[in-house]
Design a protein around this motif. Structure first.
Motif, short mmCIF file in Angstrom:
data_model
loop_
_atom_site.label_atom_id
_atom_site.label_comp_id
_atom_site.label_asym_id
_atom_site.label_seq_id
_atom_site.Cartn_x
_atom_site.Cartn_y
_atom_site.Cartn_z
N LEU A 1 0.82 -1.21 0.00
CA LEU A 1 0.00 0.00 0.00
C LEU A 1 0.86 1.26 0.00
CD1 LEU A 1 -2.71 -1.18 2.53
CD2 LEU A 1 -3.15 -0.57 0.16
N LEU A 2 1.93 1.25 0.78
CA LEU A 2 2.77 2.44 0.88
C LEU A 2 3.61 2.65 -0.38
CD1 LEU A 2 3.97 2.23 4.60
CD2 LEU A 2 2.22 3.72 3.62
N SER A 3 3.93 1.58 -1.08
CA SER A 3 4.73 1.73 -2.30
C SER A 3 3.88 2.06 -3.51
CB SER A 3 5.52 0.43 -2.57
OG SER A 3 4.62 -0.65 -2.83
N PRO B 1 1.71 4.41 -5.72
CA PRO B 1 1.61 5.87 -5.82
C PRO B 1 0.19 6.40 -5.63
CG PRO B 1 1.91 4.89 -7.99
CD PRO B 1 2.12 3.79 -7.00
N LEU B 2 -0.79 5.52 -5.66
CA LEU B 2 -2.18 5.96 -5.58
C LEU B 2 -2.68 6.12 -4.15
CD1 LEU B 2 -4.74 6.57 -7.29
CD2 LEU B 2 -5.30 4.14 -7.13
N TYR B 3 -2.30 5.24 -3.25
CA TYR B 3 -2.96 5.15 -1.95
C TYR B 3 -2.40 6.04 -0.85
CZ TYR B 3 -4.63 0.95 -4.33
OH TYR B 3 -5.15 0.08 -5.25
N PRO B 4 -1.08 6.21 -0.69
CA PRO B 4 -0.57 7.06 0.39
C PRO B 4 -1.14 8.48 0.32
CG PRO B 4 1.22 5.77 -0.57
CD PRO B 4 0.03 5.60 -1.46
N ASN B 5 -1.45 9.02 1.50
CA ASN B 5 -2.06 10.35 1.62
C ASN B 5 -3.46 10.41 1.01
OD1 ASN B 5 -0.19 11.81 3.10
ND2 ASN B 5 1.03 12.28 1.29
N MET B 6 -4.05 9.25 0.80
CA MET B 6 -5.44 9.21 0.35
C MET B 6 -6.21 8.20 1.18
SD MET B 6 -7.10 8.78 -3.45
CE MET B 6 -6.91 7.01 -3.57
#
Length: 828
Positions: free
Chosen positions: A146-148, A150-155
């Motif tokens: 999830l952290l790697s 580009p779509l999910y972090p900070n969302m």
């Protein structure tokens, strides 16, 4: 005029019961539609007049299947998020939320695809994507995946993996957008005068259908949010949970409006009642003004119900204002009545009423008229809710004046006459102290006023309109806490969309077979079949430049675009960027269930548009929306070479910024109109340009003092405080009219300016003090609101009223003594 007083005497004073019965009928008619009195906190209620930003926003939402109609539930467990108990709790919470009827779908870390499988590649993406819901993925690997991505972090997940979010989608039916489009088309035809009778009826029908559907959706959303909060309460023991999202903000705004209308309306009424008891110490002088105030509010609320005219955040204070305005009129009548009682105790009650009404009708009429002009000037602001507020108050003030001169005398005639209360001999009221100061220290009063005016000008030069929407709410409210978590942990709160129109085909497009929708490997492509597509390396490279520039700005949080999708696919492709052929096949490559997440929100080939979605960090103290938008435009035009017509900025950020930036212009325009109109009315009323200029001076100082104080304290103008200056002038001018009118009458007795000033301070000065005191006390209750603009509105209006009283009791009489506008004093 004498025939008018005779007619008034015959119709009103001689038949009080008949007048009261007729008025009761009017109240009953008004009450028939009170149930249609409604509140509105939608985006449509906070846009500029003729602003197309809302229509652009709706169009973009439909074309890209992207909407802000979702709730955000933030979830931070007491322990590790990626532990089995925390994941199980998150899943149970998600399932409970998804089970609610109006919820269309949910998105969370549980159902989004993970880049985990070692067999995952660009050609196996359809088979190898895993999710926490469907597959046995080790939690530590899920966390890394999830952290790697580009779509999910900070969302959906914070960068420290401590907080996650559940997006609860509340779909808006297509019928809503159809009615909006049809209504707006008919409105535009009506604006240019192209509607026939049948089309006008169609417009009324469509508008009513839209209003009903919007009301149904609003009620459904409010109930859904209530149900969501009830679910969240069951999970708060072992986690920090907050609720956010545009629907929740709109719902809470309506809740705050309701609170302001009910709690503060009743609270102001109680405060006014106690003030009347303390000042007048007679139950008749409590009952009569309270009834007049209540009748005014009743009639205006009934009218709004009949006209189906909603109350917004800005106009929610109309109840408090009408109570105070009506009370101001009735207090002047009561004080004058008591003066006639004391001066002529041998006269009967009807004669006291005749004398009171005949001497007060002219100043009260101009008082109401000038206040109506002040509020009416708000209709020039260009801001829809401010315009509506101006019309509401203009109507309310007209009713307040009518009730004061129709219902007030009827009630006084029917109730037992209030006892005569003589002033205690030798008493030194506060107003007389002001008269002594003005007489003895006149030079100091003028010098102090001049110094204050200079400070006001400097303070007004420091005014701004940039403020944080998060800071509109007290820090202990859920709406504030939820927005802070989303803003700081999950990529920002305020959405901004940049829509880029399809670029021109590159010059070497004929050498790029993938610059066309036509597949040259399977079709015989001719020049006429060629059509530009976004999925060429040249175009996507330019979009990537825009994406990277926006992501690098300190004011931006999460930035999403087709670049995010390509980078995700590059990771799936072993970290290698896609080549031109792979880029061309991206639409066909993505599985059907991933296209609504990764493609359609960002690319619309049918309309040749690309969308970049940005969320701004609203809590940044240095955020300057207008400067930021201008900077982005200049960079995209100047550095990246986009043409003017290729860019469209839309979203809540644009609509909110448009409203904020109009505040300066509308404030200047509003105050300019107010002072010009009132100066003209003073000239007509007093038949003297000198007297008109003298009368406007304390009002200028009162309005300037409140704006100057805001500038010095660094408090920006917002959608509520913009109205304070105009309201200040409208109320402050009442004191000016009454004082000058009384001064002229008293001056004719002995033509002694000093003696006249002392008499005016002891008579009309007391009424002015009483009304100002009740206004300040009434507005002080607004500090209990959870909505900070309402608090500022109450505090600054109270301060402005105090400054207006000081100006009317010190600066105004000092100017009269200095300039002698009523002619030379008598020689003694």
């Amino acid at each position: 005029m004498r025939s008018f007083y005779s007619l008034y005497d015959r119709l009103i004073l001689n038949h009080p019961w008949r007048v009261l019965i007729l008025f009761a009928v009017v109240l009953v008619i008004a009450s028939l539609k009170l149930h249609q009195f409604r509140l509105d906190a939608s985006a449509e209620s906070l846009v500029l007049e003729n602003d197309t930003a809302l229509e652009d926003y709706r169009t973009v939402s439909q074309r890209f299947e992207a909407s802000d109609d979702f709730l955000v539930v933030t979830y931070k467990p007491d322990g590790d998020l990626f532990s089995q108990p925390a994941i199980n709790t998150l899943r149970n919470l998600r399932d409970d939320l998804a089970a609610l009827g109006p919820v269309g779908s949910t998105n969370s870390i549980l159902n989004v695809p993970l880049l985990h499988s070692p067999d995952l590649g660009i050609d196996t993406v359809d088979e190898e994507l895993l999710t926490l819901d469907q597959d046995e993925v080790p939690l530590d690997q899920a966390r890394d995946s999830l952290l790697s991505n580009p779509l999910y972090p900070n969302m959906l997940i914070s960068e420290d993996a401590s907080t996650t979010a559940i997006q609860v989608n509340l779909p808006t039916p297509d019928r809503y957008f159809e009615l909006v489009r049809l209504r707006n088309d008919l409105r535009e035809q009506a604006r240019v005068g192209e509607l026939n009778q049948q089309q006008r009826q169609k417009l009324q029908q469509v508008s009513e259908q839209f209003r009903q559907l919007a009301a149904e959706l609003e009620a459904e959303r409010e109930q859904t949010i209530t149900d969501v909060r009830a679910i969240l309460d069951r999970y708060r023991d072992n986690a920090e949970i907050h609720l956010g999202g545009v629907p929740m903000i709109a719902s809470d705004m309506i809740r705050f409006i309701e609170s302001d209308l009910s709690t503060f309306g009743v609270g102001v009424l109680i405060f006014l009642l106690l003030t009347l008891v303390v000042i007048f110490r007679s139950w008749q002088w409590v009952v009569v003004p309270i009834l007049c105030c209540g009748f005014t509010v009743w009639l205006v609320a009934g009218y709004l119900g009949w006209m189906q005219w909603p109350v917004t955040v800005i106009s929610s204070n109309f109840v408090s204002l009408l109570l105070i305005m009506t009370l101001s009129l009735t207090i002047h009548l009561m004080v004058r009545y008591r003066e006639h009682q004391q001066a002529h105790p041998q006269d009967d009650r009807k004669q006291h009423l005749r004398d009171t009404l005949s001497t007060m009708v002219k100043p009260c009429f101009y008082m109401a008229l000038t206040t109506m002009v002040a509020f009416g000037s708000l209709t020039f602001s260009g801001i829809r809710p401010v315009i509506d507020f101006g019309w509401m108050m203009t109507l309310g003030l007209a009713l307040a004046f009518a009730i004061s001169f129709l219902v007030f005398p009827v009630l006084v005639a029917l109730l037992p006459e209030p006892p005569v209360r003589q002033s205690r001999p030798g008493s030194l009221p506060l107003t007389d102290a002001f008269a002594r100061i003005t007489e003895r220290f006149g030079g100091t009063v003028l010098a102090g006023s001049l110094a204050l005016a200079v400070l006001c000008v400097v303070g007004m030069s420091r005014l701004s309109v940039e403020n944080s929407f998060i800071d509109y709410f007290k820090s202990d409210t859920e709406i504030h806490q939820g927005m802070v978590v989303i803003d700081q942990k999950l990529g920002g709160t305020t959405p901004l969309d940049i829509i880029i129109t399809d670029l021109e085909r590159p010059e070497d497009a004929e050498t790029d077979p993938f610059a066309s929708d036509c597949d040259p490997f399977v079709e015989d492509c001719e020049d006429g079949d060629l059509r530009d597509t976004w999925f060429t390396w040249q175009k996507l490279d330019r979009l990537e430049q825009v994406h990277d520039y926006l992501a690098g700005l300190p004011e931006t949080g999460k930035v999403l675009s087709v670049t995010t999708t390509l980078r995700l696919l590059a990771e799936i492709n072993g970290g290698e960027p896609l080549n031109a052929m792979e880029v061309a096949f991206v639409p066909a490559m993505l599985p059907d269930d991933l296209a609504p997440i990764l493609l359609t929100p960002y690319i619309n080939e049918e309309h040749h548009r690309a969308r970049i979605n940005i969320r701004l960090i609203d809590s940044l103290p240095d955020l300057r929306r207008d400067e930021l938008l201008a900077e982005i435009r200049n960079h995209l035009h100047g550095k990246l070479g986009f043409e003017q017509g290729q860019l469209l900025f839309t979203g809540m950020t644009v609509m909110y910024n448009n409203m904020l930036q109009s505040l300066f212009d509308s404030q200047i325009r509003t105050l300019g109109i107010v002072f010009l109109a009132i100066t003209i009315m003073f000239f007509v009323l007093f038949r003297s340009l000198k007297m008109a200029l003298i009368g406007i001076a304390p009002n200028l100082l009162a309005a300037g003092s409140v704006l100057g104080l805001m500038g010095w304290l660094g408090i920006p103008l917002d959608m509520m405080t913009i109205t304070v200056a105009a309201i200040t002038v409208g109320i402050a001018v009442d004191d000016t009219i009454h004082y000058i009118h009384r001064f002229r009458v008293e001056f004719e007795k002995d033509r002694d300016y000093i003696a006249t000033m002392h008499r005016c301070h002891q008579s009309i000065g007391r009424a002015m003090s009483y009304t100002t005191l009740t206004i300040i006390i009434g507005f002080s209750i607004l500090v209990l609101s959870n909505f900070l603009p309402t608090i500022y509105f109450g505090l600054f209006t109270g301060f402005a009223m105090f400054m207006a009283l000081m100006g009317a009791l010190m600066l105004l009489p000092r100017l009269i003594l200095l300039l002698k506008p009523f002619g030379p004093a008598a020689s003694h």
